[in-house]
Design a protein around this motif. Structure first.
Motif, PDB file in Angstrom:
ATOM      1  N   GLY A 338       0.791  -1.229   0.000  1.00 20.06           N
ATOM      2  CA  GLY A 338       0.000   0.000   0.000  1.00 20.06           C
ATOM      3  C   GLY A 338       0.818   1.270   0.000  1.00 20.06           C
ATOM      4  N   THR A 339       2.018   1.238  -0.611  1.00 17.35           N
ATOM      5  CA  THR A 339       2.909   2.402  -0.557  1.00 17.35           C
ATOM      6  C   THR A 339       3.164   3.044  -1.921  1.00 17.35           C
ATOM      7  OG1 THR A 339       4.851   0.940  -0.716  1.00 17.35           O
ATOM      8  CG2 THR A 339       4.091   1.531   1.491  1.00 17.35           C
ATOM      9  N   LEU A 340       2.428   2.646  -2.944  1.00 17.40           N
ATOM     10  CA  LEU A 340       2.682   3.215  -4.272  1.00 17.40           C
ATOM     11  C   LEU A 340       2.280   4.678  -4.353  1.00 17.40           C
ATOM     12  CD1 LEU A 340       1.672   0.383  -6.789  1.00 17.40           C
ATOM     13  CD2 LEU A 340       3.974   1.144  -6.153  1.00 17.40           C
ATOM     14  N   GLN A 341       1.206   5.055  -3.664  1.00 17.08           N
ATOM     15  CA  GLN A 341       0.798   6.467  -3.651  1.00 17.08           C
ATOM     16  C   GLN A 341       1.409   7.144  -2.441  1.00 17.08           C
ATOM     17  OE1 GLN A 341      -3.255   7.315  -4.522  1.00 17.08           O
ATOM     18  NE2 GLN A 341      -3.016   9.525  -4.235  1.00 17.08           N
ATOM     19  N   GLN A 342       2.227   8.153  -2.712  1.00 16.43           N
ATOM     20  CA  GLN A 342       3.006   8.782  -1.651  1.00 16.43           C
ATOM     21  C   GLN A 342       2.390  10.068  -1.126  1.00 16.43           C
ATOM     22  OE1 GLN A 342       6.358   8.921  -4.201  1.00 16.43           O
ATOM     23  NE2 GLN A 342       6.899   6.775  -3.893  1.00 16.43           N
TER      24      GLN A 342
END
Length: 360
Positions: A338-342
């Motif tokens: 869940g870390t692709l959108q920063q």
């Protein structure tokens, strides 16, 4: 569907289907490169090759699909209710229906810039092969007695000696990562002049560029390195080929279909231009009879002269494989974690579609 504190909707990236305790990865084209190791619980099916007709059945239970060239269509995704991410192990993703993936909440990633050095270096190989007719000279030397009988093969250039780099004017079509790197390499090996083409039919010409028509008329080498899209299909056809110099070469390291193959075959047969080289074809894999550029000689069809073809292999170097593996891993594990959108307006560089939004 909830929100994640940003303006974009959240489709719960990385979530497992009900009743499942592991992700299931399906690799559709394992022949191209080994897969990286993934640091999360998963099962994996690796198919060496997959035809379009086989995609739907193979991905039906997948949460993660890794593809390369074979399209994964909306129809295929209809059969894969748990699909969360389509990871493309390539730079070009023209076949992906981005809007449909956004609607479904399917994340799409690719491997941006992973092959730039390899592909631009291959351009130089194709350029030298075409200008110096290396393949034809090799074939004449190894399959005929022409060199023995004539004492020279210089007459393979009926119009006189070929140009060297200092006499060349390179016209670059597509000035993204590939085009800018190609400009650097061309200048390093001594190309006399480099022209960067403006878009076809553009109303104005940006500083530092030349109009599309001017590049066609002035360049002795056309380097095609722009993405395939609706407005670049048949970018170079009969009209454009007839505008070029008779001593010009066309070198395509982008995608098949950007240069019209039938028109190019005619141009080479009738001598409108001096030669061409391509690493890509409209129909791939290719072979005798699959393209106007590859006539079936066994059926009496004439070969296309002054043409060098490589088998979409420009990307294939050790560094590209390492880059692809790294970027593939970063994209898939970023989705799982869940870390692709920063932030509200920033995502990882591999992201094409995520959280219901098309990012690039």
């Amino acid at each position: 569907m909830t929100t994640n504190g940003f303006s974009a909707p959240l489709f719960t990236p990385g979530a497992l289907p009900p009743g499942k305790d592991k992700h299931h990865i399906v690799v559709l084209e394992g022949i191209h490169a080994s897969m990286p190791s993934f640091d999360f619980p998963h099962t994996i099916d690796i198919y060496p090759r997959t035809t379009p007709a086989e995609v739907a059945e193979r991905i039906k239970d997948a949460t993660i699909v890794i593809a390369c060239v074979v399209p994964v269509t909306p129809h295929d995704m209809d059969k894969a209710p748990h699909l969360g991410i389509l990871a493309v192990m390539a730079v070009g993703i023209q076949w992906v229906d981005k809007q449909d993936c956004a609607r479904r909440g399917v994340t799409v990633t690719k491997c941006p810039g992973g092959n730039v050095d390899a592909v631009t270096e291959h351009f130089l190989g194709l350029y030298f092969a075409a200008r110096k007719r290396i393949v034809e000279v090799h074939n004449a030397t190894t399959k005929t007695n022409e060199w023995l009988e004539k004492g020279t093969l210089t007459k393979m250039w009926p119009s006189g000696p070929p140009m060297g780099c200092r006499q060349e004017t390179l016209g670059i079509m597509g000035y993204g990562t590939l085009g800018t790197r190609l400009e650097t390499l061309a200048k390093s090996v001594g190309f006399g002049e480099v022209l960067v083409s403006e878009r076809k039919n553009a109303s104005t010409v940006r500083p530092g560029r030349a109009s599309f028509d001017e590049v066609l008329k002035r360049a002795t080498v056309i380097g095609v390195c722009l993405p395939k899209d609706h407005d670049t299909i048949d970018l170079i056809g009969e009209t454009e080929l007839r505008m070029m110099r008779k001593d010009a070469l066309v070198v395509n390291i982008a995608r098949g279909g950007i240069v019209n193959e039938r028109a190019l075959a005619t141009a080479l047969k009738e001598g409108w231009i001096a030669g061409a080289a391509t690493d890509v074809l409209e129909t791939e894999p290719g072979g005798p009879g699959t393209s106007p550029l590859i006539p079936d000689v066994a059926k009496g069809e004439d070969e296309v002269p002054n043409l060098t073809i490589s088998s979409h292999i420009a990307w294939f170097t050790q560094s590209t494989i390492q880059n692809y593996q790294r970027l593939l891993k970063e994209g898939i594990e970023g989705w799982v974690n869940g870390t692709l959108q920063q932030s509200a307006d920033k995502v990882h560089k591999v992201v094409v579609v995520h959280n219901g939004r098309v990012w690039n």
